[in-house]
Scaffold this motif. Structure first.
Motif, PDB file in Angstrom:
ATOM      1  N   MET A 105       0.823  -1.191   0.132  1.00 32.94           N
ATOM      2  CA  MET A 105      -0.040   0.049  -0.139  1.00 32.94           C
ATOM      3  C   MET A 105       0.959   1.290   0.002  1.00 32.94           C
ATOM      4  O   MET A 105       1.916   1.447   0.591  1.00 32.94           O
ATOM      5  N   ARG A 106       0.356   2.243  -0.761  1.00 37.84           N
ATOM      6  CA  ARG A 106       1.291   3.423  -1.075  1.00 37.84           C
ATOM      7  C   ARG A 106       0.516   4.721  -0.407  1.00 37.84           C
ATOM      8  O   ARG A 106      -0.645   4.848  -0.960  1.00 37.84           O
ATOM      9  N   ILE A 107       0.775   5.450   0.312  1.00 30.20           N
ATOM     10  CA  ILE A 107      -0.024   6.599   1.113  1.00 30.20           C
ATOM     11  C   ILE A 107       0.789   7.973   0.626  1.00 30.20           C
ATOM     12  O   ILE A 107       2.125   8.082   0.849  1.00 30.20           O
ATOM     13  N   THR A 108       0.322   8.762  -0.112  1.00 28.31           N
ATOM     14  CA  THR A 108       0.795  10.156  -0.480  1.00 28.31           C
ATOM     15  C   THR A 108      -0.265  11.027   0.329  1.00 28.31           C
ATOM     16  O   THR A 108      -1.462  11.258   0.227  1.00 28.31           O
ATOM     17  N   VAL A 109       0.616  12.063   0.966  1.00 30.74           N
ATOM     18  CA  VAL A 109       0.043  13.283   1.628  1.00 30.74           C
ATOM     19  C   VAL A 109      -0.155  14.192   0.616  1.00 30.74           C
ATOM     20  O   VAL A 109       0.691  14.700  -0.129  1.00 30.74           O
ATOM     21  N   LEU A 110      -1.651  14.573   0.694  1.00 26.41           N
ATOM     22  CA  LEU A 110      -2.187  15.303  -0.473  1.00 26.41           C
ATOM     23  C   LEU A 110      -2.022  16.769   0.145  1.00 26.41           C
ATOM     24  O   LEU A 110      -1.905  17.819  -0.395  1.00 26.41           O
ATOM     25  N   GLY A 111      -2.422  16.988   1.485  1.00 26.39           N
ATOM     26  CA  GLY A 111      -2.771  17.888   2.107  1.00 26.39           C
ATOM     27  C   GLY A 111      -2.711  17.649   3.798  1.00 26.39           C
ATOM     28  O   GLY A 111      -3.162  16.532   3.908  1.00 26.39           O
ATOM     29  N   LYS A 112      -2.108  18.316   4.635  1.00 26.72           N
ATOM     30  CA  LYS A 112      -1.854  18.123   6.057  1.00 26.72           C
ATOM     31  C   LYS A 112      -2.232  19.441   6.987  1.00 26.72           C
ATOM     32  O   LYS A 112      -2.150  19.286   8.163  1.00 26.72           O
ATOM     33  N   VAL A 163      -4.446   6.929  -1.122  1.00 25.46           N
ATOM     34  CA  VAL A 163      -3.980   5.591  -0.696  1.00 25.46           C
ATOM     35  C   VAL A 163      -3.928   4.642  -1.972  1.00 25.46           C
ATOM     36  O   VAL A 163      -5.311   4.767  -2.614  1.00 25.46           O
ATOM     37  N   GLU A 164      -3.151   3.822  -2.346  1.00 25.99           N
ATOM     38  CA  GLU A 164      -3.026   3.195  -3.688  1.00 25.99           C
ATOM     39  C   GLU A 164      -2.494   1.960  -3.424  1.00 25.99           C
ATOM     40  O   GLU A 164      -1.546   1.589  -2.806  1.00 25.99           O
ATOM     41  N   GLU A 165      -2.978   1.001  -4.254  1.00 22.85           N
ATOM     42  CA  GLU A 165      -2.735  -0.466  -4.052  1.00 22.85           C
ATOM     43  C   GLU A 165      -3.207  -1.183  -5.167  1.00 22.85           C
ATOM     44  O   GLU A 165      -4.272  -1.177  -5.389  1.00 22.85           O
ATOM     45  N   ALA A 166      -2.350  -1.635  -5.825  1.00 26.75           N
ATOM     46  CA  ALA A 166      -2.544  -2.691  -7.121  1.00 26.75           C
ATOM     47  C   ALA A 166      -3.509  -2.057  -8.088  1.00 26.75           C
ATOM     48  O   ALA A 166      -4.531  -2.621  -8.380  1.00 26.75           O
ATOM     49  N   GLY A 167      -3.465  -0.784  -8.277  1.00 32.20           N
ATOM     50  CA  GLY A 167      -4.396  -0.333  -9.397  1.00 32.20           C
ATOM     51  C   GLY A 167      -5.619   0.511  -8.653  1.00 32.20           C
ATOM     52  O   GLY A 167      -6.339   1.064  -9.519  1.00 32.20           O
ATOM     53  N   THR A 168      -5.872   0.288  -7.430  1.00 31.01           N
ATOM     54  CA  THR A 168      -6.945   0.837  -6.679  1.00 31.01           C
ATOM     55  C   THR A 168      -6.422   2.178  -6.058  1.00 31.01           C
ATOM     56  O   THR A 168      -5.265   2.163  -5.648  1.00 31.01           O
ATOM     57  N   ALA A 169      -7.354   3.019  -6.297  1.00 31.66           N
ATOM     58  CA  ALA A 169      -7.001   4.499  -5.618  1.00 31.66           C
ATOM     59  C   ALA A 169      -7.939   5.158  -4.735  1.00 31.66           C
ATOM     60  O   ALA A 169      -9.265   5.233  -5.263  1.00 31.66           O
ATOM     61  N   GLU A 172      -9.718   8.523 -12.303  1.00 27.32           N
ATOM     62  CA  GLU A 172      -9.158   7.364 -11.799  1.00 27.32           C
ATOM     63  C   GLU A 172      -9.385   6.788 -10.367  1.00 27.32           C
ATOM     64  O   GLU A 172      -8.965   5.624  -9.886  1.00 27.32           O
ATOM     65  N   ILE A 173     -10.154   7.874  -9.701  1.00 26.28           N
ATOM     66  CA  ILE A 173     -10.092   7.613  -8.268  1.00 26.28           C
ATOM     67  C   ILE A 173     -11.415   6.618  -8.251  1.00 26.28           C
ATOM     68  O   ILE A 173     -12.658   6.800  -8.635  1.00 26.28           O
ATOM     69  N   ILE A 203     -12.972  -1.990  -0.833  1.00 26.34           N
ATOM     70  CA  ILE A 203     -12.521  -1.222  -1.972  1.00 26.34           C
ATOM     71  C   ILE A 203     -11.232  -1.606  -2.900  1.00 26.34           C
ATOM     72  O   ILE A 203     -10.338  -1.777  -2.217  1.00 26.34           O
ATOM     73  N   GLY A 204     -11.690  -2.571  -3.663  1.00 23.16           N
ATOM     74  CA  GLY A 204     -10.675  -3.329  -4.428  1.00 23.16           C
ATOM     75  C   GLY A 204      -9.968  -4.088  -3.576  1.00 23.16           C
ATOM     76  O   GLY A 204     -10.709  -4.835  -2.549  1.00 23.16           O
TER      77      GLY A 204
END
Ligand SMILES: [Zn+2]
Ligand SMILES: [Zn+2]
Length: 250
Positions: A1-8, A24-30, A51-52, A128-129
């Motif tokens: 799982m990959r987590i990117t901070v968009l805003g904090k 939060v992204e994992e195996a093509g799911t966003a 794509e979300i 979710i996926g």
């Protein structure tokens, strides 16, 4: 799982910053977790909004949901309009709340026309996926839920949302790989509590046995060295302050 901070940012934006939002992204799911003011533009720097797959909102404070408005306009009028509608998971009462907000200047159905809207039951687990999403209520000034996202490999990301001190949150986060906790206030706020200090974020991480702590919802007007010192004084594990575009791989 990959987590990117968009805003904090907390409820007032950092200079050039956005309020709460995490991709939060994992195996093509966003999945977009929180969509506060400024988040939609930040999201566009990382992913196409079409794509979300889903958006999850912890509570209906402006700094956690306001950019559902531009997101809805994009899905309704942008070049990809008419495509598959992402799911929007709102806390109980969220549908009526959003209708009141967007109804002040236009059709109440704006958000429901753009997303497949549903209100989650805090006791349920969303699929979710490949991601599973669980909730637990936390003490704040409106109905609010901490959110835990796990993947098929068993990695767990626990997001405390906005919260005062909470034994339930400690139990919910037990053994989590990444605990992301707010630290909005420098000193404990008035009772009934609705926010944490950096030291309290550290205490919660220690009690939960979290593998790693990321402190978020901290204004850029606070001294980052002080906040880190406070959190590290209570927790021996790795601590970072959330920063826009920071990426965490679990
Ligand atoms: Zn907030
Ligand atoms: Zn809040």
């Amino acid at each position: 799982m990959r987590i990117t901070v968009l805003g904090k940012s907390p409820s007032w934006s950092d200079a050039g910053g956005a309020c709460s939002g995490y991709l939060v992204e994992e195996a093509g799911t966003a999945l977009v977790l929180e969509c506060g003011n400024g988040v939609f533009g930040k999201l566009r720097e990382h992913r196409r909004y079409g794509e979300i797959d889903a958006v999850v909102i912890s509570h209906l404070h402006a700094d956690h949901f306001l950019d559902l408005v531009p997101f809805s306009y994009a899905l309704s009028y942008g070049p990809g309009a008419g495509g598959a509608r992402p799911a929007l998971h709102l806390p109980p009462g969220g549908r009526a709340g959003l209708r009141r907000v967007v109804g002040t200047w236009g059709p109440e159905e704006l958000v429901e026309g753009a997303f497949t809207v549903r209100e989650y039951d805090p006791g349920e687990t969303l699929e979710i996926g490949p991601l599973r999403v669980r909730f637990t209520p936390v003490p704040h000034f409106t109905v609010t839920h901490a959110v835990q996202v796990s993947d098929r490999a068993g990695a767990r990301f626990t997001f405390g949302a906005d919260t005062g001190p909470s034994d339930d949150l400690v139990a919910f986060a037990a053994g989590t790989d990444l605990l992301m906790l707010e630290a909005t206030v420098a000193e404990p706020d008035a009772e009934p509590r609705g926010h944490l200090t950096p030291a309290e974020a550290g205490e919660h991480a220690a009690r939960a046995g979290a593998r790693r702590l990321v402190v978020t919802h901290l204004t850029d007007e606070a001294d980052p060295a002080w906040a880190l010192r406070e959190a590290r004084g209570a927790y021996d594990g790795p601590v970072e302050l959330a920063a826009e575009s920071a990426v965490y791989e679990l």
